[in-house]
Design a protein around this motif. Structure first.
Motif, PDB file in Angstrom:
ATOM      1  N   PRO A   1      10.529  -4.359   5.572  1.00 58.92           N
ATOM      2  CA  PRO A   1      10.004  -4.046   4.248  1.00 58.92           C
ATOM      3  C   PRO A   1      10.048  -2.552   3.949  1.00 58.92           C
ATOM      4  CG  PRO A   1       8.240  -4.606   5.765  1.00 58.92           C
ATOM      5  CD  PRO A   1       9.512  -4.877   6.489  1.00 58.92           C
ATOM      6  N   LEU A   2      10.357  -2.234   2.690  1.00 59.91           N
ATOM      7  CA  LEU A   2      10.445  -0.833   2.292  1.00 59.91           C
ATOM      8  C   LEU A   2       9.106  -0.315   1.793  1.00 59.91           C
ATOM      9  CD1 LEU A   2      13.873  -1.024   0.445  1.00 59.91           C
ATOM     10  CD2 LEU A   2      13.426  -0.195   2.750  1.00 59.91           C
ATOM     11  N   ILE A   3       8.219  -1.238   1.381  1.00 53.06           N
ATOM     12  CA  ILE A   3       6.881  -0.804   0.961  1.00 53.06           C
ATOM     13  C   ILE A   3       5.858  -1.602   1.751  1.00 53.06           C
ATOM     14  CG2 ILE A   3       7.528  -0.108  -1.385  1.00 53.06           C
ATOM     15  CD1 ILE A   3       6.524  -2.827  -2.360  1.00 53.06           C
ATOM     16  N   GLU A   4       4.651  -1.072   1.826  1.00 51.87           N
ATOM     17  CA  GLU A   4       3.616  -1.819   2.521  1.00 51.87           C
ATOM     18  C   GLU A   4       2.485  -2.166   1.552  1.00 51.87           C
ATOM     19  OE1 GLU A   4       3.807   2.243   2.701  1.00 51.87           O
ATOM     20  OE2 GLU A   4       4.628   1.266   4.490  1.00 51.87           O
ATOM     21  N   PRO A   5       1.723  -3.209   1.855  1.00 50.42           N
ATOM     22  CA  PRO A   5       0.630  -3.607   0.954  1.00 50.42           C
ATOM     23  C   PRO A   5      -0.378  -2.463   0.792  1.00 50.42           C
ATOM     24  CG  PRO A   5       0.981  -5.273   2.652  1.00 50.42           C
ATOM     25  CD  PRO A   5       1.814  -4.100   3.031  1.00 50.42           C
ATOM     26  N   ARG A   6      -0.807  -2.270  -0.440  1.00 52.06           N
ATOM     27  CA  ARG A   6      -1.816  -1.243  -0.714  1.00 52.06           C
ATOM     28  C   ARG A   6      -2.856  -1.876  -1.625  1.00 52.06           C
ATOM     29  NH1 ARG A   6       1.180   2.120  -3.323  1.00 52.06           N
ATOM     30  NH2 ARG A   6       0.287   1.681  -5.362  1.00 52.06           N
ATOM     31  N   ALA A   7      -4.105  -1.830  -1.197  1.00 53.23           N
ATOM     32  CA  ALA A   7      -5.131  -2.510  -1.979  1.00 53.23           C
ATOM     33  C   ALA A   7      -6.335  -1.628  -2.169  1.00 53.23           C
ATOM     34  CB  ALA A   7      -5.542  -3.803  -1.289  1.00 53.23           C
ATOM     35  N   SER A   8      -6.981  -1.820  -3.299  1.00 53.16           N
ATOM     36  CA  SER A   8      -8.281  -1.193  -3.493  1.00 53.16           C
ATOM     37  C   SER A   8      -9.229  -2.286  -3.928  1.00 53.16           C
ATOM     38  CB  SER A   8      -8.184  -0.098  -4.559  1.00 53.16           C
ATOM     39  OG  SER A   8      -7.701  -0.652  -5.750  1.00 53.16           O
ATOM     40  N   GLY A   9     -10.498  -2.032  -3.771  1.00 56.57           N
ATOM     41  CA  GLY A   9     -11.456  -3.047  -4.182  1.00 56.57           C
ATOM     42  C   GLY A   9     -11.675  -4.109  -3.133  1.00 56.57           C
ATOM     43  N   LEU A  10     -11.207  -3.871  -1.910  1.00 61.98           N
ATOM     44  CA  LEU A  10     -11.471  -4.835  -0.850  1.00 61.98           C
ATOM     45  C   LEU A  10     -12.848  -4.576  -0.266  1.00 61.98           C
ATOM     46  CD1 LEU A  10      -8.139  -5.097   1.164  1.00 61.98           C
ATOM     47  CD2 LEU A  10      -9.104  -6.717  -0.453  1.00 61.98           C
TER      48      LEU A  10
ATOM     49  N   VAL B   1     -11.556  -6.495   5.236  1.00 63.52           N
ATOM     50  CA  VAL B   1     -10.675  -5.513   5.872  1.00 63.52           C
ATOM     51  C   VAL B   1     -10.821  -5.569   7.386  1.00 63.52           C
ATOM     52  CG1 VAL B   1     -10.294  -3.048   6.155  1.00 63.52           C
ATOM     53  CG2 VAL B   1     -10.593  -4.019   3.873  1.00 63.52           C
TER      54      VAL B   1
ATOM     55  N   TYR C   1      -7.461  -5.145  11.256  1.00 66.32           N
ATOM     56  CA  TYR C   1      -7.339  -3.718  10.943  1.00 66.32           C
ATOM     57  C   TYR C   1      -7.043  -2.912  12.199  1.00 66.32           C
ATOM     58  CZ  TYR C   1     -11.699  -2.343  13.197  1.00 66.32           C
ATOM     59  OH  TYR C   1     -12.652  -2.076  14.115  1.00 66.32           O
TER      60      TYR C   1
END
Lengths: 858, 80
Positions: B59-68, B73, B77
């Motif tokens: 993968p060229l991008i990785e998951p990015r999340a806010s509000g978790l 998490v 982790y």
């Protein structure tokens, strides 16, 4: 000739056969063949009009019987008597003999007379009853007027005798006169009256006309009949009024009568004497009672008669319909007067020939005829009809193809791969495990209750029912793609360990942005990693993935379809179609889009960060491959420039090959054949209808038979003139090829782009289900307490209903239409010729299925 | 468990399934329908799976999340 088994891959082998049937058993043979449903008769009397054909009389007679049966049916519907229905799949009615048909015709004739006469008398009686009822009302209501009117005789008389009479007279004066004058008749005063009934909606017009024509010289009294009266002719309820009109002088009365009758009023005689009136009422009541008895009796007799007919009407109808179809088929045959045989020509699947032969043999034996029925297979250069054998599973899929066009005889039938590709491409757009499961359940239910649901005659439902197996496959594949997309009602499953883990920085608190990293070389084994679910860059990743997925799927589907054109060329033994159309087309397509697919997969398989390079954009690469061949800005792999120049060159070279090779080859071949003195097949050929053995009969029967032989040959050759054996015309071939080349090259681009609809639709579907979840269930789940309990019930039903209505039904329909288009346009344009003639066998089963009236009774 | 080799292993499995589909299809009139449908289904399903696998291979991008929330998490982790 070796006959292999008929498969769905291409049309079954068809044979043209000629049948010689003894005239006596023609009807029985056609009947048996109709039950078999494997043979399509050709019209040998196309120059004869429908009225001049041999069996027009019989058909007319059967039409009459059919009309009588329909009459019984309508009478039964009117009387509310239920018809005993028959199940056409279960009840196989034995073929009736000709005498049985005659008997049935006679019976229905006499029944019709009986029912009609019963109906007539019932109607007359009913009319009489209505009249009597009206009279009773008139007597009753008019009586009231008279009683009131008699009280005012003096008043009326005074006002009519003396115009100068004061308007206000001494009331006292007349009080004692009232009793004494009560019996004094109106006739004494020369006042006549008319009584009757009139429809209520005409009362206003009636009053107006009377007022105008009589200039107000009348006294009218009316009252409404409280109950509506039924008109026996059309069974409609009509509201009516009773009226009594008093007027002065005979002429006026006559005028009133005329006006009333012209306005549809019915007049009844009423006596002004109250005793006589009482007698009249009494008499009317007795007559009404008698009439009621007679009416009831008639009605019971009629109902009993109809109920008895209802027991067997459905079977009769089927028998008559079949019989009619038999005679219509017999009209297609030609009759040999000399030998008293019927001659028929027909197409039938070669593999069914033994079955047809044995059927003929059976019928012949049963009839005990010494003259055998003969069936001959004949060689012909006519194009046979295309017959794709289907069963209840494949029928729906084949219909998808047939809706576009009938495949050329023996070309590859695209219906076979459609069984998988159609529902699969649908599923790529409809990928959601939950929605797929709902669809699967609906289809399974329809298949489980196949028999009872077959009778449902709702248009929308029968459409879904017809496609139940398509729906089943769509449901199954949607469940699979739903698992791949990891979408279950827009939520995700986590059956496997994720390949990602969150990197938690020091001092991270809830809600802060956080990124993930790969755990190592482990990758999520099946479908989309659930860690992407609900992330900020989720769409960024899935869009890129689904877009490439669409291109790859499209490429596979189109390459597969293109390969079918190779199989067609092989089967029809036209190598020029391989070398002049298929090979250059394939090279052109693969040099551009095969290469694109290769680069997509190649780019995926390289770990760009590990080798420290930046991943190149594929879109720009493809564009610059054509705009400036040889310059590579972001290299994908070493030696890329040379490969790309080579591919562009080889693709460009295919265009002239595609354009010129086939037309010039055909011209060369044509000229070569001409030089050797051959001519086109259709130019001189004559197909002999009758085989060698018929020569013997010629010598036996002499001239008459010769004449009939001439007829036989004419029969076969009649269509040869119609058939198009066009002259070879180079310009036409060239134009055709130019169009094909331009279309093919442009379509390679536009069709590949067209497959992007897979991405767009699946994105839309997924986003819509996310929105639906957040708008309904998420709100319900977010509320707590008692309110929460109520909310969640409401929210669930809203969510469930909308899921079915919007996401499954509406979105499903749209995805299905897009999948349909991908098959008709993108895939079938690569190989499908579609200039075939469908095989329409003479089959009772098919005929009854298509007949709407037969549908009503089964 | 699942890495680059899975693509090839998956291919072998599907090829075997296709072969089984070819040889084990019930004889008779519907044999062609069985063979074509089974093999096409296996091939289509493999394609879908392998494309999805390939897209996540490097993968060229990785998951990015806010509000978790933290419990979500800390299930999965690595502290920085």
């Amino acid at each position: 000739m070796v006959h292999h088994q008929d498969t769905m891959f291409r049309s079954a082998d068809m044979s043209m056969v000629q049948l010689y049937i003894a005239n006596e058993i023609g009807r029985e043979i056609v009947n048996a063949l109709g039950e078999l449903g494997q043979i399509q008769f050709r019209d040998l009397n196309s120059e004869v009009t429908a009225f001049q054909r041999t069996f027009t009389q019989e058909i007319r007679r059967l039409d009459n019987v059919e009309r009588q049966l329909r009459y019984f049916y309508s009478q039964m519907e009117k009387a509310g008597i239920p018809l005993r229905k028959i199940d056409l799949d279960v009840d196989t009615l034995a073929a009736p003999s000709a005498s049985e048909i005659d008997e049935l015709a006679d019976r229905s004739q006499s029944l019709e007379q009986r029912v009609a006469s019963l109906n007539d008398s019932y109607e007359t009686l009913k009319k009489r009853e209505v009249e009597l009822t009206e009279w009773r009302w008139v007597l009753r209501e008019a009586g009231g007027f008279f009683d009131r009117a008699h009280g005012n005789v003096e008043e009326i008389r005074a006002s009519s005798d003396n115009d100068d009479a004061p308007l206000l007279q001494d009331v006292e004066q007349h009080v004692q006169g009232q009793n004494g004058d009560a019996e004094r008749s109106f006739s004494v005063m020369n006042i006549g009256f008319v009584a009757g009934v009139i429809p209520r909606d005409r009362v206003a017009a009636f009053e107006r006309i009377l007022w105008r024509t009589l200039r107000g010289n009348l006294y009218m009294n009316q009252s409404e009949i409280p109950e509506p009266l039924t008109d026996p002719t059309n069974n409609e309820a009509v509201n009516k009024n009773v009226f009594v009109i008093f007027a002065h002088g005979k002429e006026l009365i006559a005028k009133i009568r005329k006006i009333s009758e012209s306005l549809g009023a019915d007049l009844y005689s009423v006596d002004e004497n109250s005793d006589l009136r009482r007698d009249q009422i009494h008499e009317v009541n007795t007559r009404l009672g008698d009439l009621g008895n007679v009416l009831r009796n008639t009605k019971t007799t009629l109902d009993a008669e109809l109920a008895q007919i209802a027991q067997s009407l459905a079977a009769w109808m089927v028998i008559i319909k079949k019989e009619k179809a038999v005679y219509q088929t017999l009209n297609l045959f030609s009759y040999d007067h000399a030998r008293k045989t019927l001659i028929a020509e027909a197409w039938c699947p070669t593999n069914s020939l033994p079955l047809i032969k044995s059927t003929l043999h059976d019928v012949n034996n049963r009839a005990g005829l010494s003259v055998p029925s003969i069936i001959n297979e004949i060689k012909t250069n006519k194009t046979p009809p295309t017959y794709q054998k289907t069963n209840k599973f494949t029928e729906g899929f084949q219909t998808i193809i047939n809706a576009y066009g009938t495949a050329k005889y023996q070309e590859v039938n695209p219906g076979l791969p459609t069984i998988v590709t159609f529902p699969f491409l649908f599923a790529v757009m409809f990928g959601d495990f939950g929605h797929g499961f709902l669809m699967f359940c609906a289809a399974s239910a329809m298949i489980y209750w196949e028999k009872p649901l077959k009778k449902v005659r709702d248009e929308l439902f029968s459409m879904a029912y017809y496609g139940r197996y398509i729906m089943l496959m769509m449901g199954i594949f949607s469940m699979y793609t739903g698992l791949i997309y990891n979408d279950v009602f827009s939520k995700s499953l986590s059956p496997f360990e994720s390949a990602w883990r969150w990197v938690v920085p020091d001092g991270w608190t809830d809600g802060q942005t956080i990124t993930a990293e790969l755990k190592g070389s482990y990758r999520y084994p099946f479908g989309l990693d659930y860690m992407w679910h609900g992330t900020e860059n989720d769409l960024l990743f899935t869009n890129s993935y689904k877009m490439k997925l669409s291109i790859l799927m499209g490429w596979c589907h189109m390459t597969y379809s293109l390969c079918l054109s190779y199989i067609n060329a092989r089967h029809f033994k036209t190598p020029i179609d391989i070398w002049g159309v298929f090979v250059p087309g394939m090279i052109f397509f693969q040099a551009i889009f095969g290469y694109l697919v290769f680069t997509i997969v190649y780019k995926w398989s390289i770990d760009w960060y590990a080798i420290g390079k930046s991943p190149p954009g594929l879109l720009n690469m493809l564009i610059y491959m054509f705009l400036s061949p040889g310059t590579i800005e972001e290299p994908l792999y070493p030696g890329q420039a040379a490969v790309q120049i080579f591919l562009v060159l080889i693709a460009v070279v295919q265009v002239p090959i595609l354009l010129f090779l086939k037309p010039f080859y055909l011209r060369w071949e044509h000229n070569k054949a001409r030089a050797k003195g051959y001519r086109g097949i259709g130019e001189t050929s004559r197909v002999s209808a009758l085989d060698g053995d018929d020569d013997d009969s010629n010598t036996l029967d002499g001239r008459a038979s010769l004449a009939s032989d001439g007829e036989g040959v004419a029969m076969i050759t009649q269509d040869i003139g119609d058939e198009e054996h066009e002259e070879f015309e180079f310009s036409e071939v060239m134009i055709h090829q130019v169009i094909h080349t331009i279309e093919f090259c442009l379509n390679c681009v536009s069709h590949t782009a067209s497959y992007l609809r897979l991405w767009a639709l699946s994105l839309a579907h997924q986003q819509l289900s996310v929105v639906l979840w957040t708008m309904t269930l998420a709100i319900g789940l977010g509320t707590t307490g008692v309110l929460g309990a109520i909310m969640i019930v409401i929210a669930f039903f809203a969510w469930f209903f909308l899921t079915i209505a919007v996401l499954v039904v509406m979105e499903g329909t749209s995805a299905m239409l897009h999948s349909l288009r991908l098959h008709w346009v993108e895939a079938m344009s690569k190989h499908f010729m579609g200039d075939g003639i469908p095989f329409e066998p003479f089959s009772f089963k098919q005929m009854l299925e298509d007949d709407e009236q037969a549908a009503e009774i089964s | 468990m699942a890495n680059g080799w899975s693509i090839l292993i998956g291919f072998v499995v599907v090829a075997l399934a296709c072969a089984a589909g070819w040889f084990l299809s019930p004889k008779g009139e519907t044999q062609t329908i069985w063979r074509s449908s089974l093999i096409l289904s296996f091939a289509s399903c493999y394609l879908m799976w392998v494309i999805t696998f390939l897209a996540q291979w490097h993968p060229l991008i990785e998951p990015r999340a806010s509000g978790l929330r933290s419990h979500a998490v800390y299930e999965n982790y690595r502290p920085a």
